[in-house]
Design a protein around this motif. Structure first.
Motif, PDB file in Angstrom:
ATOM      1  N   THR A   1       4.713  31.276  17.114  1.00 20.96           N
ATOM      2  CA  THR A   1       4.628  30.006  16.400  1.00 20.96           C
ATOM      3  C   THR A   1       3.185  29.541  16.295  1.00 20.96           C
ATOM      4  O   THR A   1       2.750  29.042  15.241  1.00 20.96           O
ATOM      5  N   MET A   2       2.416  29.695  17.361  1.00 14.72           N
ATOM      6  CA  MET A   2       1.002  29.316  17.333  1.00 14.72           C
ATOM      7  C   MET A   2       0.252  30.097  16.260  1.00 14.72           C
ATOM      8  O   MET A   2      -0.530  29.532  15.484  1.00 14.72           O
ATOM      9  N   LEU A   3       0.480  31.411  16.204  1.00 20.99           N
ATOM     10  CA  LEU A   3      -0.215  32.243  15.220  1.00 20.99           C
ATOM     11  C   LEU A   3       0.197  31.886  13.796  1.00 20.99           C
ATOM     12  O   LEU A   3      -0.653  31.808  12.891  1.00 20.99           O
ATOM     13  N   LEU A   4       1.487  31.664  13.567  1.00 18.88           N
ATOM     14  CA  LEU A   4       1.954  31.323  12.227  1.00 18.88           C
ATOM     15  C   LEU A   4       1.381  29.987  11.773  1.00 18.88           C
ATOM     16  O   LEU A   4       0.924  29.849  10.631  1.00 18.88           O
TER      17      LEU A   4
ATOM     18  N   ALA B   1      -0.575  41.936  15.895  1.00 10.75           N
ATOM     19  CA  ALA B   1      -0.025  43.034  16.695  1.00 10.75           C
ATOM     20  C   ALA B   1       1.499  42.931  16.779  1.00 10.75           C
ATOM     21  O   ALA B   1       2.160  42.853  15.753  1.00 10.75           O
ATOM     22  N   ASP B   2       2.073  42.877  17.992  1.00 17.17           N
ATOM     23  CA  ASP B   2       3.527  42.906  18.135  1.00 17.17           C
ATOM     24  C   ASP B   2       4.120  41.537  18.465  1.00 17.17           C
ATOM     25  O   ASP B   2       5.219  41.455  19.021  1.00 17.17           O
ATOM     26  N   THR B   3       3.413  40.460  18.112  1.00 21.12           N
ATOM     27  CA  THR B   3       4.030  39.145  18.230  1.00 21.12           C
ATOM     28  C   THR B   3       5.141  38.974  17.211  1.00 21.12           C
ATOM     29  O   THR B   3       5.992  38.094  17.351  1.00 21.12           O
ATOM     30  N   MET B   4       5.134  39.816  16.182  1.00 21.00           N
ATOM     31  CA  MET B   4       6.192  39.838  15.165  1.00 21.00           C
ATOM     32  C   MET B   4       6.233  41.246  14.602  1.00 21.00           C
ATOM     33  O   MET B   4       5.200  41.863  14.355  1.00 21.00           O
TER      34      MET B   4
ATOM     35  N   LEU C   1      -5.627  35.428   6.384  1.00 21.71           N
ATOM     36  CA  LEU C   1      -4.814  36.625   6.274  1.00 21.71           C
ATOM     37  C   LEU C   1      -4.250  36.970   7.644  1.00 21.71           C
ATOM     38  O   LEU C   1      -4.857  36.654   8.681  1.00 21.71           O
ATOM     39  N   ILE C   2      -3.097  37.622   7.671  1.00 22.21           N
ATOM     40  CA  ILE C   2      -2.639  38.242   8.899  1.00 22.21           C
ATOM     41  C   ILE C   2      -2.492  39.740   8.663  1.00 22.21           C
ATOM     42  O   ILE C   2      -2.255  40.201   7.536  1.00 22.21           O
ATOM     43  N   HIS C   3      -2.723  40.496   9.726  1.00 26.31           N
ATOM     44  CA  HIS C   3      -2.405  41.919   9.729  1.00 26.31           C
ATOM     45  C   HIS C   3      -1.401  42.140  10.843  1.00 26.31           C
ATOM     46  O   HIS C   3      -1.649  41.790  12.003  1.00 26.31           O
ATOM     47  N   ALA C   4      -0.231  42.673  10.489  1.00 27.31           N
ATOM     48  CA  ALA C   4       0.844  42.895  11.448  1.00 27.31           C
ATOM     49  C   ALA C   4       1.091  44.395  11.572  1.00 27.31           C
ATOM     50  O   ALA C   4       1.392  45.068  10.578  1.00 27.31           O
ATOM     51  N   PHE C   5       0.975  44.912  12.759  1.00 22.81           N
ATOM     52  CA  PHE C   5       0.999  46.349  13.025  1.00 22.81           C
ATOM     53  C   PHE C   5       2.249  47.039  12.486  1.00 22.81           C
ATOM     54  O   PHE C   5       2.180  48.168  11.991  1.00 22.81           O
ATOM     55  N   HIS C   6       3.403  46.380  12.579  1.00 26.92           N
ATOM     56  CA  HIS C   6       4.669  47.028  12.222  1.00 26.92           C
ATOM     57  C   HIS C   6       5.257  46.558  10.894  1.00 26.92           C
ATOM     58  O   HIS C   6       6.326  47.039  10.509  1.00 26.92           O
TER      59      HIS C   6
END
Length: 284
Positions: free
Chosen positions: A245-248, A215-218, A257-262
């Protein structure tokens, strides 16, 4: 504009990143995404990422996860009522073969209008009539019960009021959860406070495959590399940096995989170790 969708799989789950549109960011606004950077540092980072310092189209991409048993939408986008550049989720769903009535669950990661207001149309009617709307209890209470429309400053009054109106219209659909709760088999909410005080991310697991919806953590791949830079409107910046940092670290360790909203569409890729930090590797 052509409906932009991108389909990929996580184990047995079908996933579709759907473009809701983009928000134009001008030269004055762009640096506010990178509080903590110097002018020279930011100029160099933008250049290395092929980004203009004068203008950026900030992508907004909800994610559909079809588990076979349930269809879960991570955020509903901003809708076109308040933001003329957004509101493309419904035609995107149609391009992927789904109708609004097919959606069983919508996970709202936080209360900003570009993530929640796609659930209400121009008449105030619910767009996803069959869906459970899921939100962290603290986030719901903050937006609907604690926050005055003026809380974020004069220029955001209309934004906050519109968000509150949309959320209250969805009250009958709303299921309040706590971080850590499972919202559907294989899909669990994660506490990632910072951008807002009760922001959540979503962990997805199917077989041996993993996905983290951050989401908007990055907001941009630059934030993967520069973990101390953050949007200057983050409510709790220090907490937000810890959440990111925890998510990365988790994404890199689990090869998730990551999905980043922006992130640039479709916003899907891997986090790879890079020296003492990380870099984003888009899914090919």
């Amino acid at each position: 504009m052509e409906n932009r969708i991108h389909t990929f799989t996580v184990g047995e789950f079908k996933c579709v990143s759907i473009s809701d549109g983009t928000q134009p960011i001008d030269a004055e606004m762009l640096p506010t995404f990178f509080a903590g950077s110097s002018r020279d540092e930011l100029t160099d980072a933008l250049r290395r990422h092929g980004l203009s310092p004068d203008h950026h189209e900030l992508q907004c991409s909800p994610l559909l996860i079809d588990t076979g048993g349930e269809r879960v939408l991570i955020d509903s986008g901003g809708g076109s009522v308040f933001h003329p550049h957004l509101g493309k989720v419904i035609p995107g769903l149609a391009a992927a073969g789904y109708q609004p009535s097919d959606i069983d669950v919508i996970v709202l990661t936080h209360g900003h209008l570009d993530h929640v207001c796609g659930g209400v149309d121009q008449h105030g009617a619910l767009v996803f009539p069959q869906a459970r709307q899921v939100m962290a209890r603290g986030e719901w209470e903050y937006w609907t019960e604690e926050t005055a429309a003026t809380a974020m400053g004069g220029r955001f009054v209309e934004d906050v009021q519109f968000t509150q109106d949309c959320l209250r219209a969805m009250r009958g659909q709303m299921q309040l959860i706590e971080p850590g709760d499972e919202v559907a088999p294989g899909i669990r909410a994660l506490a990632t406070p910072g951008h807002t005080r009760n922001h959540i991310s979503v962990a997805v697991s199917s077989g041996e495959s993993r996905l983290l919806c951050v989401a908007d953590t990055m907001d941009l791949p630059i934030h993967v590399e520069q973990t101390t830079w953050h949007p200057d409107w983050d409510e709790l910046p220090a907490a937000g940096l810890r959440s990111r940092t925890m998510l990365l670290r988790r994404a890199a360790e689990e090869n998730a995989l990551i999905h980043a909203f922006h992130f640039p569409f479709p916003g899907v890729g891997y986090v790879r170790p890079d020296g003492a930090g990380w870099r984003f590797e888009p899914l090919q």
